[in-house]
Design a protein around this motif. Sequence first.
Motif, PDB file in Angstrom:
ATOM      1  N   VAL A  48       0.868  -1.170   0.000  1.00 51.42           N
ATOM      2  CA  VAL A  48       0.000   0.000   0.000  1.00 51.42           C
ATOM      3  C   VAL A  48       0.907   1.222   0.000  1.00 51.42           C
ATOM      4  CG1 VAL A  48      -1.737   1.304   1.307  1.00 51.42           C
ATOM      5  CG2 VAL A  48      -1.824  -1.206   1.271  1.00 51.42           C
ATOM      6  N   LYS A  49       0.592   2.191  -0.860  1.00 49.81           N
ATOM      7  CA  LYS A  49       1.293   3.479  -0.850  1.00 49.81           C
ATOM      8  C   LYS A  49       0.275   4.545  -0.514  1.00 49.81           C
ATOM      9  CE  LYS A  49       3.159   3.986  -4.909  1.00 49.81           C
ATOM     10  NZ  LYS A  49       3.987   4.354  -6.078  1.00 49.81           N
ATOM     11  N   ILE A  50       0.629   5.388   0.444  1.00 57.17           N
ATOM     12  CA  ILE A  50      -0.217   6.526   0.811  1.00 57.17           C
ATOM     13  C   ILE A  50       0.643   7.778   0.735  1.00 57.17           C
ATOM     14  CG2 ILE A  50      -1.616   7.592   2.614  1.00 57.17           C
ATOM     15  CD1 ILE A  50      -2.068   4.754   3.748  1.00 57.17           C
ATOM     16  N   SER A  51       0.182   8.755  -0.024  1.00 58.97           N
ATOM     17  CA  SER A  51       0.900  10.029  -0.137  1.00 58.97           C
ATOM     18  C   SER A  51       0.057  11.126   0.478  1.00 58.97           C
ATOM     19  CB  SER A  51       1.177  10.368  -1.604  1.00 58.97           C
ATOM     20  OG  SER A  51       2.030   9.414  -2.185  1.00 58.97           O
ATOM     21  N   VAL A  52       0.703  11.908   1.356  1.00 59.31           N
ATOM     22  CA  VAL A  52       0.060  13.044   2.015  1.00 59.31           C
ATOM     23  C   VAL A  52       1.012  14.237   1.921  1.00 59.31           C
ATOM     24  CG1 VAL A  52      -1.290  11.630   3.619  1.00 59.31           C
ATOM     25  CG2 VAL A  52       0.982  12.388   4.297  1.00 59.31           C
ATOM     26  N   PRO A  53       0.483  15.469   1.977  1.00 63.08           N
ATOM     27  CA  PRO A  53       1.374  16.627   1.968  1.00 63.08           C
ATOM     28  C   PRO A  53       2.445  16.488   3.053  1.00 63.08           C
ATOM     29  CG  PRO A  53      -0.881  17.345   1.698  1.00 63.08           C
ATOM     30  CD  PRO A  53      -0.933  15.869   2.022  1.00 63.08           C
ATOM     31  N   ALA A  54       3.618  17.007   2.758  1.00 65.58           N
ATOM     32  CA  ALA A  54       4.786  16.807   3.612  1.00 65.58           C
ATOM     33  C   ALA A  54       4.594  17.262   5.053  1.00 65.58           C
ATOM     34  CB  ALA A  54       5.999  17.508   2.997  1.00 65.58           C
ATOM     35  N   ASP A  55       3.663  18.197   5.318  1.00 62.02           N
ATOM     36  CA  ASP A  55       3.459  18.654   6.689  1.00 62.02           C
ATOM     37  C   ASP A  55       2.446  17.805   7.460  1.00 62.02           C
ATOM     38  OD1 ASP A  55       1.543  19.668   4.982  1.00 62.02           O
ATOM     39  OD2 ASP A  55       1.481  21.663   5.879  1.00 62.02           O
ATOM     40  N   PHE A  56       1.968  16.726   6.863  1.00 59.93           N
ATOM     41  CA  PHE A  56       1.105  15.746   7.531  1.00 59.93           C
ATOM     42  C   PHE A  56       1.901  14.469   7.735  1.00 59.93           C
ATOM     43  CE2 PHE A  56      -1.947  18.599   5.735  1.00 59.93           C
ATOM     44  CZ  PHE A  56      -3.086  18.511   6.517  1.00 59.93           C
ATOM     45  N   LYS A  57       1.618  13.753   8.810  1.00 53.76           N
ATOM     46  CA  LYS A  57       2.284  12.470   9.079  1.00 53.76           C
ATOM     47  C   LYS A  57       1.226  11.409   9.339  1.00 53.76           C
ATOM     48  CE  LYS A  57       6.350  14.431   9.065  1.00 53.76           C
ATOM     49  NZ  LYS A  57       6.541  15.005   7.773  1.00 53.76           N
ATOM     50  N   GLU A  89      10.212  11.372  -0.043  1.00 51.82           N
ATOM     51  CA  GLU A  89       9.714  12.727  -0.291  1.00 51.82           C
ATOM     52  C   GLU A  89       9.709  12.922  -1.801  1.00 51.82           C
ATOM     53  OE1 GLU A  89       8.625  14.397   2.379  1.00 51.82           O
ATOM     54  OE2 GLU A  89       9.391  12.765   3.628  1.00 51.82           O
ATOM     55  N   GLU A  90       8.588  13.384  -2.338  1.00 55.41           N
ATOM     56  CA  GLU A  90       8.477  13.585  -3.773  1.00 55.41           C
ATOM     57  C   GLU A  90       7.466  14.687  -4.064  1.00 55.41           C
ATOM     58  OE1 GLU A  90       7.564   9.554  -4.895  1.00 55.41           O
ATOM     59  OE2 GLU A  90       5.463   9.750  -4.384  1.00 55.41           O
ATOM     60  N   VAL A 103       5.057  15.947  -1.144  1.00 56.77           N
ATOM     61  CA  VAL A 103       4.379  14.922  -0.357  1.00 56.77           C
ATOM     62  C   VAL A 103       5.365  13.961   0.278  1.00 56.77           C
ATOM     63  CG1 VAL A 103       2.272  14.989  -1.769  1.00 56.77           C
ATOM     64  CG2 VAL A 103       4.063  13.340  -2.325  1.00 56.77           C
ATOM     65  N   SER A 104       4.893  13.312   1.321  1.00 59.71           N
ATOM     66  CA  SER A 104       5.582  12.165   1.913  1.00 59.71           C
ATOM     67  C   SER A 104       4.794  10.946   1.466  1.00 59.71           C
ATOM     68  CB  SER A 104       5.572  12.249   3.445  1.00 59.71           C
ATOM     69  OG  SER A 104       6.250  13.394   3.889  1.00 59.71           O
ATOM     70  N   THR A 105       5.492   9.991   0.837  1.00 63.61           N
ATOM     71  CA  THR A 105       4.846   8.777   0.369  1.00 63.61           C
ATOM     72  C   THR A 105       5.297   7.621   1.236  1.00 63.61           C
ATOM     73  OG1 THR A 105       4.658   9.599  -1.887  1.00 63.61           O
ATOM     74  CG2 THR A 105       4.523   7.210  -1.589  1.00 63.61           C
ATOM     75  N   TYR A 106       4.319   7.012   1.894  1.00 56.54           N
ATOM     76  CA  TYR A 106       4.567   5.889   2.793  1.00 56.54           C
ATOM     77  C   TYR A 106       4.367   4.595   2.015  1.00 56.54           C
ATOM     78  CZ  TYR A 106       4.128   9.231   6.615  1.00 56.54           C
ATOM     79  OH  TYR A 106       4.312  10.287   7.465  1.00 56.54           O
TER      80      TYR A 106
END
Length: 183
Positions: A48-57, A89-90, A103-106
Amino acid sequence: MRILASLVLAISVALGVGCASIPLSTALSLSSMSPRALSQIDPTQVRVKISVPADFKIDVPKSHLGLSLTTSSGTRKAAMKLSLLGVTEELRSGGVFKADIPVSTYLLALSSDGAHQLQLLQRQVLVQDPTGFEFSVGAPFSEVPTNPTEVTLWADLKLSSTEPFMRLINGAKIKFEHSPASG
């Protein structure tokens, strides 16, 4: 004031049911998949990949991949816990005439407990002949910026190492509602 934010990326992908919130290619790919094919998934290959704006964790220990099976005798559900493989980070497209979004992609995999939950559901697939299935992704936030108004999200699912990721959410915007502070 700290905002407690929890977000469930509920993506229902049911056979024979259209859903405007997922890309057409994903809907077609999953609708052509037989519920019995779920019994062939190797739990160690699910990603699973989840991308959220970099200021969210994302709160990874509280994240899960949900799977619901519909059978003639009812519905069987599992919330399969996820574990972190890495964060990158992308940039993601902000849309037409909008700036790209950092975004930060987990990248997540099923935890050992999550893999066990999938195996239990796979046994149900073999015993009962399901007529449909739904995937969902639960991913609460562990950190959010001060007083956010909205967040843009992306989520992808991969059921096999030989297949590409399927886009479940493509830049969905979720608005935050703020309640007045109690005094």
